[in-house]
Design an enzyme around this catalytic site. Structure first.
Site, mmCIF file in Angstrom:
data_model
loop_
_atom_site.group_PDB
_atom_site.id
_atom_site.type_symbol
_atom_site.label_atom_id
_atom_site.label_comp_id
_atom_site.label_asym_id
_atom_site.label_seq_id
_atom_site.Cartn_x
_atom_site.Cartn_y
_atom_site.Cartn_z
ATOM 1 N N LYS A 1 0.853 -1.204 0.000
ATOM 2 C CA LYS A 1 0.000 0.000 0.000
ATOM 3 C C LYS A 1 0.884 1.247 0.000
ATOM 4 O O LYS A 1 2.096 1.161 0.224
ATOM 5 C CB LYS A 1 -0.924 -0.026 1.214
ATOM 6 N N ARG B 1 -10.898 -0.167 14.913
ATOM 7 C CA ARG B 1 -10.841 0.587 13.679
ATOM 8 C C ARG B 1 -11.798 -0.129 12.731
ATOM 9 O O ARG B 1 -12.973 0.179 12.722
ATOM 10 C CB ARG B 1 -9.389 0.621 13.174
ATOM 11 N N TYR C 1 16.286 29.847 9.499
ATOM 12 C CA TYR C 1 15.041 30.512 9.873
ATOM 13 C C TYR C 1 14.817 30.435 11.378
ATOM 14 O O TYR C 1 15.065 29.394 11.992
ATOM 15 C CB TYR C 1 13.853 29.849 9.181
ATOM 16 N N MET D 1 12.690 24.456 3.270
ATOM 17 C CA MET D 1 11.987 23.734 2.201
ATOM 18 C C MET D 1 12.939 22.900 1.346
ATOM 19 O O MET D 1 12.651 21.761 0.997
ATOM 20 C CB MET D 1 11.210 24.718 1.321
HETATM 21 C C1 PLP Z 1 -0.662 -1.851 6.693
HETATM 22 C C2 PLP Z 1 -1.229 -3.128 7.129
HETATM 23 C C3 PLP Z 1 -0.378 -4.195 7.462
HETATM 24 C C4 PLP Z 1 1.136 -4.065 7.489
HETATM 25 O O1 PLP Z 1 1.511 -3.423 8.691
HETATM 26 P P1 PLP Z 1 3.064 -3.280 9.085
HETATM 27 O O2 PLP Z 1 3.036 -2.727 10.461
HETATM 28 O O3 PLP Z 1 3.657 -2.321 8.100
HETATM 29 O O4 PLP Z 1 3.649 -4.617 8.983
HETATM 30 C C5 PLP Z 1 -0.954 -5.404 7.790
HETATM 31 N N1 PLP Z 1 -2.299 -5.555 7.809
HETATM 32 C C6 PLP Z 1 -3.135 -4.547 7.524
HETATM 33 C C7 PLP Z 1 -4.598 -4.773 7.592
HETATM 34 C C8 PLP Z 1 -2.641 -3.304 7.171
HETATM 35 O O5 PLP Z 1 -3.480 -2.303 6.890
#
Ligand code: PLP
Length: 368
Positions: free
Chosen positions: A35, A130, A259, A307
């Site tokens: 992802k 969640r 800055y 930046m």
């Molecule tokens: C992102 C994600 C993972 C991977 O998590 P890591 O901490 O990067 O290993 C696994 N399962 C789900 C459902 C996720 O959203």
């Protein structure tokens, strides 16, 4: 000459870290999580780096389609499932596995006639609060999915809130596993529990964790989810962000830098200007003292990150000059260490790599 800032992606390290995940969770199939543009490494590099994975998992439906276009024929899992009834067709058309985490998604699958069979991951909320069905609702959701003729395999899934610590007093992995086993009692199907934290703790939790599938993300990119060090788990960096010194300033006592003039020299001091700033994805809130390497030697940030540039202490770096190589993170400097100093996590630094940074590929050790 292009600006000297670049991120080098180490495909060899990605392959190696995948082997490490296999060694930690023997017998489990691996969803390599790609992802967020493969945690900032590029989706296509994720596909190549994790070519040996059993499946690729991600969030974005458009990128899932892209993986098929790039030639990935093994399973693809949508970690948040579908977002709209119109997405159901995608599942059958491209052979995506979908997470099902809420009753609305169950209804979408019930209402749409699927062209072909699909596999789903039914998610249980075991305390993360969640996504997912509560343990007591889980069997009913499972039965509704079972009644949909086009659904073939239902994998039982949950997600850990604190897999980086064995015994978090607020919610431990063991407690989440206990709730999972209660909610999943009597249900057939493969199981998928562990993220990177779970995979890395697998040895300690071997009695509790029976994963058919694991879902490592950050560990495949050479980071860890918590207090553990990547080197302790023999994980290798997969992204080296490197630049050069493009200017020098000799300071005297009481001179300030950058800055806000937030840093004041206490005595004579050589400061180098590095071509990298927050518009490149380096965290603006990184404080004085955040580590980096100049010509392979460790030194630290001084003054505020701006930046396009940041300033670093070169007083003790012999022969530092315009053109000296700088490693912001990666080879020789674990990203987690930089993240820790900046009050964030390696995940965020990787994902925030800005589009203007040139990205190339190279073996570990050949970045800067
Ligand atoms: C992102 C994600 C993972 C991977 O998590 P890591 O901490 O990067 O290993 C696994 N399962 C789900 C459902 C996720 O959203």
């Amino acid at each position: 000459m292009p600006r000297p800032l670049s991120a080098t992606i180490h495909l060899d390290s990605m392959q190696y870290n995948l082997m490490r995940a296999r060694a930690c969770a023997p017998g489990a199939k691996i969803w390599a999580v790609v992802k967020a543009n493969a945690y900032g490494h590029g989706l296509e590099r994720g596909l190549r780096g994790f070519a040996e994975a059993d499946g690729l998992a991600l969030i974005e439906t458009d990128n899932a389609v892209r993986l098929r276009e790039l030639g990935w024929t093994r399973p693809i899992l949508l970690l948040e499932g579908i977002f709209d009834g119109s997405d159901v067709e995608l599942l059958a058309e491209h052979g995506f596995d979908s997470t099902v985490h809420c009753i609305e998604q169950v209804k979408m699958l019930e209402y749409t006639r699927l062209a072909g069979p699909i596999d789903v991951h039914l998610k249980m909320n075991t305390g993360m609060n969640r996504l997912g069905f509560r343990p007591e609702e889980y069997a009913a959701a499972h039965a509704r999915l079972r009644a949909i003729p086009a659904i073939r395999n239902i994998t039982l899934m949950t997600h850990f809130a604190n897999a980086d610590e064995l015994d978090n007093p607020r919610l431990s992995v063991r407690e989440q596993v206990r709730r999972f086993q209660l909610g999943a009692a009597g249900l057939a199907g493969e199981r998928s529990l562990s993220n990177s934290g779970g995979v890395l703790q697998q040895a300690a939790l071997i009695d509790a964790l029976s994963n058919d599938w694991v879902r490592p993300g950050i560990m495949l990119y050479g980071g860890t989810p918590g207090q553990q060090t990547a080197a302790g788990y023999k994980l290798l960096p997969t992204m080296t962000l490197a630049s050069e010194i493009i200017g020098l300033q000799q300071l005297q006592a009481d001179d300030t830098v950058g800055y806000g003039s937030s840093f004041t020299a206490s005595g004579p001091m050589l400061v180098g200007v590095v071509a990298c700033g927050y518009a490149d994805g380096y965290p603006r809130h990184a404080p004085h003292g955040t580590p980096l390497l100049v010509d392979g030697m460790r030194t630290s940030l001084v003054g505020r990150v701006s930046m396009d540039m940041m300033t670093v202490d070169l007083t003790h770096i012999a022969n530092a000059r315009v053109g000296s190589k700088v490693v912001l993170w990666g080879d020789g400097l674990p990203i987690d260490e930089v993240a820790d100093a900046a009050g964030t996590i390696g995940y965020e630094l990787m994902c925030a790599l800005a589009p203007r940074v040139r990205v190339r590929e190279g073996a570990l050790g050949q970045a800067a």
